[in-house]
Design a protein around this motif. Structure first.
Motif, short mmCIF file in Angstrom:
data_model
loop_
_atom_site.label_atom_id
_atom_site.label_comp_id
_atom_site.label_asym_id
_atom_site.label_seq_id
_atom_site.Cartn_x
_atom_site.Cartn_y
_atom_site.Cartn_z
N VAL A 218 53.73 52.15 53.79
CA VAL A 218 55.01 52.80 53.56
C VAL A 218 55.30 53.66 54.77
CG1 VAL A 218 56.31 54.41 52.12
CG2 VAL A 218 54.65 52.88 51.05
N GLU A 219 56.50 53.52 55.30
CA GLU A 219 56.91 54.30 56.46
C GLU A 219 58.29 54.89 56.17
OE1 GLU A 219 58.18 53.20 60.98
OE2 GLU A 219 56.24 52.45 60.29
N GLU B 176 49.12 54.02 55.06
CA GLU B 176 48.56 52.68 54.92
C GLU B 176 47.40 52.78 53.93
OE1 GLU B 176 49.38 50.84 59.29
OE2 GLU B 176 47.74 52.29 59.09
N TYR B 177 47.37 51.86 52.97
CA TYR B 177 46.33 51.95 51.95
C TYR B 177 45.99 50.57 51.41
CZ TYR B 177 50.49 51.63 49.01
OH TYR B 177 51.67 51.22 48.44
N ALA B 178 44.77 50.44 50.98
CA ALA B 178 44.29 49.20 50.36
C ALA B 178 43.94 49.53 48.91
CB ALA B 178 43.07 48.67 51.10
N LEU B 179 44.89 49.30 48.00
CA LEU B 179 44.65 49.65 46.61
C LEU B 179 43.46 48.89 46.04
CD1 LEU B 179 48.22 50.09 45.15
CD2 LEU B 179 46.48 51.83 45.47
N GLY B 180 43.19 47.71 46.55
CA GLY B 180 42.05 46.95 46.09
C GLY B 180 40.72 47.58 46.45
N SER B 181 40.76 48.61 47.30
CA SER B 181 39.51 49.26 47.71
C SER B 181 39.06 50.32 46.72
CB SER B 181 39.69 49.90 49.10
OG SER B 181 40.60 51.00 49.02
N ALA C 85 56.67 59.60 49.17
CA ALA C 85 56.88 59.67 50.62
C ALA C 85 58.30 60.12 50.93
CB ALA C 85 56.57 58.31 51.26
N GLU C 86 59.28 59.57 50.21
CA GLU C 86 60.67 59.98 50.41
C GLU C 86 60.87 61.45 50.08
OE1 GLU C 86 63.60 57.48 48.46
OE2 GLU C 86 62.27 55.76 48.68
N ARG C 87 60.33 61.89 48.95
CA ARG C 87 60.48 63.28 48.51
C ARG C 87 59.87 64.23 49.54
NH1 ARG C 87 58.45 62.57 43.96
NH2 ARG C 87 60.37 62.38 42.80
N ILE C 88 58.69 63.89 50.04
CA ILE C 88 58.01 64.75 51.01
C ILE C 88 58.86 64.91 52.27
CG2 ILE C 88 56.04 64.82 52.60
CD1 ILE C 88 54.39 63.57 50.22
N VAL C 89 59.38 63.81 52.81
CA VAL C 89 60.17 63.89 54.04
C VAL C 89 61.45 64.69 53.81
CG1 VAL C 89 61.44 62.53 55.74
CG2 VAL C 89 59.15 61.82 55.05
N ARG C 90 62.14 64.48 52.70
CA ARG C 90 63.36 65.25 52.41
C ARG C 90 63.06 66.76 52.34
NH1 ARG C 90 67.56 62.00 50.94
NH2 ARG C 90 67.02 59.94 50.15
N ARG C 91 61.96 67.13 51.72
CA ARG C 91 61.64 68.54 51.57
C ARG C 91 61.16 69.16 52.88
NH1 ARG C 91 59.22 68.50 45.40
NH2 ARG C 91 61.26 68.14 44.44
N GLY D 155 72.14 66.22 52.90
CA GLY D 155 71.94 64.79 52.70
C GLY D 155 71.13 64.26 53.88
N VAL D 156 70.03 63.63 53.59
CA VAL D 156 69.15 63.13 54.63
C VAL D 156 69.13 61.61 54.58
CG1 VAL D 156 66.77 63.09 55.48
CG2 VAL D 156 67.69 65.19 54.49
N GLU D 157 69.47 61.01 55.69
CA GLU D 157 69.39 59.55 55.77
C GLU D 157 67.97 59.15 56.12
OE1 GLU D 157 71.07 56.12 58.71
OE2 GLU D 157 72.51 57.64 58.05
N LEU D 158 67.38 58.34 55.25
CA LEU D 158 66.02 57.90 55.45
C LEU D 158 65.99 56.43 55.83
CD1 LEU D 158 64.35 59.51 52.32
CD2 LEU D 158 64.34 60.39 54.64
N ARG D 159 65.10 56.08 56.73
CA ARG D 159 64.79 54.68 57.04
C ARG D 159 63.43 54.42 56.41
NH1 ARG D 159 61.72 52.57 60.91
NH2 ARG D 159 61.68 54.48 62.11
N ILE D 160 63.40 53.48 55.49
CA ILE D 160 62.17 53.21 54.74
C ILE D 160 61.74 51.77 54.95
CG2 ILE D 160 61.10 53.17 52.45
CD1 ILE D 160 63.42 55.18 51.68
N GLU D 161 60.48 51.59 55.30
CA GLU D 161 59.91 50.26 55.45
C GLU D 161 58.65 50.18 54.59
OE1 GLU D 161 59.16 49.11 59.49
OE2 GLU D 161 60.99 50.08 60.19
N THR D 162 58.49 49.07 53.90
CA THR D 162 57.27 48.86 53.14
C THR D 162 56.76 47.47 53.45
OG1 THR D 162 58.52 48.08 51.22
CG2 THR D 162 57.89 50.39 51.23
N ARG D 163 55.44 47.34 53.44
CA ARG D 163 54.80 46.03 53.65
C ARG D 163 53.62 45.93 52.73
NH1 ARG D 163 53.69 46.57 59.73
NH2 ARG D 163 55.40 47.92 60.06
#
Length: 172
Positions: free
Chosen positions: A4-5, A113-118, A147-153, A164-172
């Motif tokens: 998540v970015e 970055e995280y590996a939930l399977g870990s 992640a969104e809430r943290i960056v806004r705050r 109003g904060v414009e966020l660019r969000i990428e997930t993979r």
């Protein structure tokens, strides 16, 4: 690895943004699910954090460590217990032609970055008949929302008011 970015622009100088993120005085106030943060160190590499999260009927204390800093551009960290996860804060000044106002603009990016399977089934005490797989699927969208809430705050604290904060969000 899942990723998540979240990026946005803050109207503050990069050095001020970096110092704020390095100290991260109010981290527990930025997250809906983070109950407390204990810091062991000055924010430099080797500094450890104990972060207690609570969601639904679960409570978990994560341990993380600052692994590398590159002032005023980058703060790297990793989780040191129970899950394979790491992240970074990236701080980049905007060029004059990228600014929307006369204030100095800085792009701030939060990457996880995280590996939930870990994860190990024993990391949290789950209620009877609840599987770790079910919990993992419920947590995925919450990671993005947090992640969104943290960056806004962070933006509101750095600039002194909410906007109003414009966020660019990428997930993979």
């Amino acid at each position: 690895m899942e990723r998540v970015e979240v990026s946005t622009v803050v109207y503050a100088p990069p050095e001020e943004v970096y110092e704020f993120l390095l100290a991260f005085r109010q981290y527990a106030n930025y997250s809906e699910h983070l109950r407390s943060v204990r810091q062991f160190g000055d924010g430099e590499p080797g500094t450890e954090y104990e972060l207690t999260f609570a969601w639904w009927k679960l409570q978990y204390t994560a341990r993380s460590e600052v692994t590398e800093v590159d002032p005023p551009d980058r703060i790297e960290w990793r989780v040191t217990k129970d899950i394979d996860a790491s992240g970074r804060w990236l701080v980049n000044p905007l060029a004059d032609d990228e600014r929307e106002t006369d204030a100095q603009g800085t792009e701030v990016t939060f990457v996880v970055e995280y590996a939930l399977g870990s994860t190990d089934d024993g990391i949290v005490d789950l209620p009877r008949f609840v599987s770790l797989g079910w919990v993992v699927e419920k947590i995925k969208p919450k990671i993005r929302a947090e992640a969104e809430r943290i960056v806004r705050r962070v933006v509101a604290d750095l600039e002194g008011e909410e906007r109003g904060v414009e966020l660019r969000i990428e997930t993979r």
